[in-house]
Design an enzyme around this catalytic site. Structure first.
Site, mmCIF file in Angstrom:
data_model
loop_
_atom_site.group_PDB
_atom_site.id
_atom_site.type_symbol
_atom_site.label_atom_id
_atom_site.label_comp_id
_atom_site.label_asym_id
_atom_site.label_seq_id
_atom_site.Cartn_x
_atom_site.Cartn_y
_atom_site.Cartn_z
ATOM 1 N N CYS A 103 3.142 34.232 6.277
ATOM 2 C CA CYS A 103 3.423 34.513 7.380
ATOM 3 C C CYS A 103 3.975 33.622 8.483
ATOM 4 O O CYS A 103 3.367 33.614 9.677
ATOM 5 C CB CYS A 103 2.526 35.574 7.938
ATOM 6 S SG CYS A 103 2.211 36.771 6.656
ATOM 7 N N GLU A 104 4.823 32.770 8.518
ATOM 8 C CA GLU A 104 5.336 31.731 9.158
ATOM 9 C C GLU A 104 6.640 31.558 8.879
ATOM 10 O O GLU A 104 7.237 31.308 7.976
ATOM 11 C CB GLU A 104 4.690 30.502 8.834
ATOM 12 C CG GLU A 104 3.187 30.370 9.349
ATOM 13 C CD GLU A 104 3.086 30.028 10.782
ATOM 14 O OE1 GLU A 104 4.130 29.628 11.463
ATOM 15 O OE2 GLU A 104 2.094 29.870 11.256
ATOM 16 N N GLU A 109 0.938 -1.114 -0.028
ATOM 17 C CA GLU A 109 -0.046 0.011 0.010
ATOM 18 C C GLU A 109 0.997 1.213 0.054
ATOM 19 O O GLU A 109 0.652 1.948 0.979
ATOM 20 C CB GLU A 109 -0.848 -0.033 1.273
ATOM 21 C CG GLU A 109 -2.156 0.268 1.466
ATOM 22 C CD GLU A 109 -2.628 0.199 2.625
ATOM 23 O OE1 GLU A 109 -3.690 -0.665 2.499
ATOM 24 O OE2 GLU A 109 -2.216 0.424 3.725
ATOM 25 N N ARG A 157 4.827 6.815 -1.111
ATOM 26 C CA ARG A 157 5.767 7.166 -1.272
ATOM 27 C C ARG A 157 7.028 7.106 -2.265
ATOM 28 O O ARG A 157 7.388 7.734 -3.315
ATOM 29 C CB ARG A 157 6.776 7.734 -0.088
ATOM 30 C CG ARG A 157 7.858 8.697 0.351
ATOM 31 C CD ARG A 157 8.500 8.658 1.455
ATOM 32 N NE ARG A 157 7.633 8.489 2.363
ATOM 33 C CZ ARG A 157 7.057 9.543 3.222
ATOM 34 N NH1 ARG A 157 7.404 10.794 3.033
ATOM 35 N NH2 ARG A 157 6.279 9.436 4.114
HETATM 36 C C1 LIG Z 1 -2.834 3.137 5.882
HETATM 37 C C2 LIG Z 1 -1.813 3.796 5.033
HETATM 38 N N1 LIG Z 1 -1.257 2.974 4.044
HETATM 39 C C3 LIG Z 1 -0.410 3.544 3.117
HETATM 40 C C4 LIG Z 1 0.363 4.723 3.293
HETATM 41 C C5 LIG Z 1 1.430 5.156 2.523
HETATM 42 O O1 LIG Z 1 2.726 5.231 3.046
HETATM 43 P P1 LIG Z 1 3.832 5.676 2.330
HETATM 44 O O2 LIG Z 1 3.636 6.785 1.490
HETATM 45 O O3 LIG Z 1 4.756 5.968 3.353
HETATM 46 O O4 LIG Z 1 4.055 4.300 1.353
HETATM 47 C C6 LIG Z 1 -0.099 5.664 4.688
HETATM 48 C C7 LIG Z 1 0.449 6.592 4.885
HETATM 49 O O5 LIG Z 1 0.183 7.618 5.722
HETATM 50 C C8 LIG Z 1 -0.944 4.919 5.324
HETATM 51 O O6 LIG Z 1 -1.635 5.739 6.399
#
Ligand SMILES: Cc1ncc(COP(=O)(O)O)c(C=O)c1O
Length: 423
Positions: free
Chosen positions: A341-342, A272, A275
Site C-alpha cells: 500500500c505504497e 570491500e 555490489r
Molecule cells: C563500509 C562499507 N564497505 C563496503 C560497502 C559495500 O559497498 P558496495 O556494495 O557499493 O561495493 C559498504 C556499503 O554500504 C559499506 O558501507
C-alpha cells in the site's frame, strides 16, 4: 550491453515447481568467475584481499563460495560477525567496518581477532575501554568537501557521517601507538555505485598520498590501505560496464608512482566490495498475478518492494526480462508493481516491454547485492526464499521463504499466538 538472464524459462519453471515465486536466485558460475577476475586484477599486489561486504548479501552459502575464491568478509554488525564466524572466517579474514558501534559488536569483533576499522577518533578510547587495542588497527578517513572526477561531482563526503579528518587520523594514530598499536590501515569510501574505471585509482591516489603524510607525521608503519566498496555495475543496458582489469591497473600505477618511491611498497591493498562482487549474479524471479487498465497499464507481480527496495527507495532502474519473450518486440508500456500500500512499490515505471500475460515469469536483473538484504516486512509481507543456481545447472535452496510463524515469532512471549502456531 544487452542484458540476458542467466536462467531460461524452462529452468525457471523447473525451479518454481520446487520453490514458489518470488525468490532471489544467484549464479554460482558468474560469482566465481568474477571473483577470480578481481583477484587477477590485483594480483600485482602481494597482500591483496577482497573483503566481501556481508551487508550486501548476507547468506552463508554465498559467503562460503567467496571464501573458496580467497575472499574475506567485511562486517558491520554483531549478526554479520556471527554469520561470518559460522562460515569459518576468523582473524585477518574479517574486516570490521562499523560506525556508531555498540559495545557488544566491538567486543565480538575483538574476540574473533577481526581487523578493526575505527570510524572516529573517540573510538580509540572506546575500544581501549571495552576491549583492547590490537597490534594492527585501521582508521577511516573522510576528506570532507565534494568528491569529483573531472567535472563530475561523484559524491559529497563533507555531508557524510563516516570517518575522521586528516588531523584526527594523526591524533588517532598517535594515541593508538601509545596504547601499543604497531601496524596501521587506512580506509575510505567516497562514492557509491561508481560506473567509471577511474574511481578506485583516484581514491587510491588520495589515500596513498595520505599514507605518506601520516607516516611522516607519526612514524607509524602503514600495512594496508582499504579502498572499501563503491565500484558500481551497469544496471541499465546502455550504461558502460566497469572493467576490473583496468581498475586494478589504474590502482597499480598510483601505487608505483606514490608508494614505491616513498619506500612503502610493502602496503597491502584491500577492497570491500559488495555490489561489484554479487550484484549482476542475482535475479529476483516473480510471477505476474494481475493486469490492470486505468489511466495507465499496470502489471501486478507476486514480489514487492519488501523483496527489492532499491526502485522504491532510490528510484533505481532494474532491467526486466519476460522469460520466454526475450525476442518479442517491446511495444507495450507498463508500470510493473508489487502489492504494497505504497504507490512507490513499482519495479518499473513507463517501461517498454513485450506484451505481458497473467502467469508470465519476470526476471528482475542485478538483485544480487543490496537486494534481499534490504528487505523488510511492511504490510505483513514475508521475506522470500533464496536459491543458488549451481555450476552444474542444478539448483539448491539456500534460504527458505519466511512463513507467518516467522513473522509472529517475536510475539512468542504473548498469549495471543500460543495456540495459533502450536506445532
Ligand atoms: C563500509 C562499507 N564497505 C563496503 C560497502 C559495500 O559497498 P558496495 O556494495 O557499493 O561495493 C559498504 C556499503 O554500504 C559499506 O558501507
Amino acid at each position: 550491453m544487452e542484458k540476458k538472464p542467466f536462467i531460461t524459462l524452462e529452468q525457471a519453471q523447473r525451479i518454481i515447481e520446487d520453490v514458489p515465486t518470488p525468490f532471489h536466485i544467484y549464479d554460482e558460475k558468474g560469482i566465481r568467475e568474477n571473483a577470480r577476475r578481481v583477484n587477477k586484477a590485483f594480483a600485482w599486489n602481494k597482500g591483496f584481499k577482497e573483503y566481501f561486504a556481508v551487508k550486501a548479501t548476507p547468506n552463508p552459502y554465498l559467503l562460503q563460495i567467496l571464501k573458496e575464491e580467497g575472499c574475506g568478509v567485511d562486517c558491520s554488525s554483531y549478526t554479520e560477525l556471527l554469520m561470518s564466524e559460522a562460515c569459518g572466517f576468523k582473524g585477518d579474514d574479517i574486516m570490521f567496518s562499523s560506525n556508531d558501534t555498540p559495545v557488544e559488536d566491538m567486543q565480538k569483533a575483538c574476540e574473533l581477532g577481526a581487523q578493526i576499522n575505527l570510524d572516529d577518533l573517540t573510538m580509540v578510547d572506546f575500544l581501549d575501554r571495552v576491549a583492547s587495542v590490537p597490534e594492527t588497527i585501521c582508521c577511516r578517513f573522510n576528506p570532507g568537501g565534494l568528491f569529483s572526477l573531472g567535472n563530475d561531482i561523484m559524491d559529497n563526503p563533507g555531508d557524510a557521517k563516516y570517518g575522521m579528518t586528516e588531523e584526527q587520523m594523526i591524533q588517532a594514530y598517535k594515541q593508538l601507538m601509545a596504547k601499543g598499536a604497531k601496524h596501521f590501515g587506512i580506509h575510505s569510501f567516497l562514492a557509491s555505485n561508481t560506473v567509471t574505471n577511474e574511481y578506485y585509482p583516484m581514491l587510491a591516489g588520495i589515500l596513498f598520498r595520505l599514507a605518506v603524510r601520516l607516516k611522516e607525521a607519526t612514524g607509524a608503519h602503514i600495512s594496508f590501505i582499504n579502498l572499501s566498496g563503491g565500484v558500481g555495475i551497469d544496471y541499465r543496458p546502455e550504461q558502460p560496464c566497469n572493467d576490473i582489469m583496468a581498475i586494478g591497473e589504474g590502482v597499480r600505477r598510483q601505487f608505483e608512482e606514490i608508494l614505491v618511491p616513498a619506500g612503502m611498497g610493502d602496503i597491502a591493498i584491500y577492497t570491500e566490495m559488495g555490489r561489484f562482487m554479487l550484484g549482476p549474479y542475482g535475479h529476483l524471479v516473480t510471477t505476474v498475478l494481475h493486469e490492470k487498465h486505468i489511466q495507465k497499464e499496470y502489471i501486478g507481480v507476486d514480489a514487492c518492494a519488501a523483496n527489492l527496495m532499491r526502485p522504491a527507495m532510490y528510484g533505481s532502474y532494474h532491467h526486466i526480462t519476460v522469460l520466454g519473450k526475450e525476442g518479442a518486440p517491446c511495444d507495450h508500456k507498463y508500470d510493473v508493481t508489487g502489492g504494497l500500500c505504497e504507490n512507490n512499490d513499482k519495479f518499473a515505471v513507463d517501461r517498454m516491454l513485450p506484451k505481458i500475460d497473467i502467469g508470465d515469469i519476470l526476471v528482475i536483473h542485478d538483485t544480487g547485492a543490496h537486494g534481499f538484504s534490504m528487505g523488510y516486512n511492511y504490510n505483513g509481507k514475508l521475506r522470500s526464499a533464496e536459491v543458488l543456481l549451481k555450476e552444474d545447472g542444478t539448483h539448491q535452496l539456500i534460504r527458505r521463504a519466511e512463513t507467518p510463524e516467522d513473522y509472529f515469532a517475536t510475539f512468542d512471549f504473548t498469549p495471543f499466538f500460543k495456540d495459533t502456531f502450536k506445532k
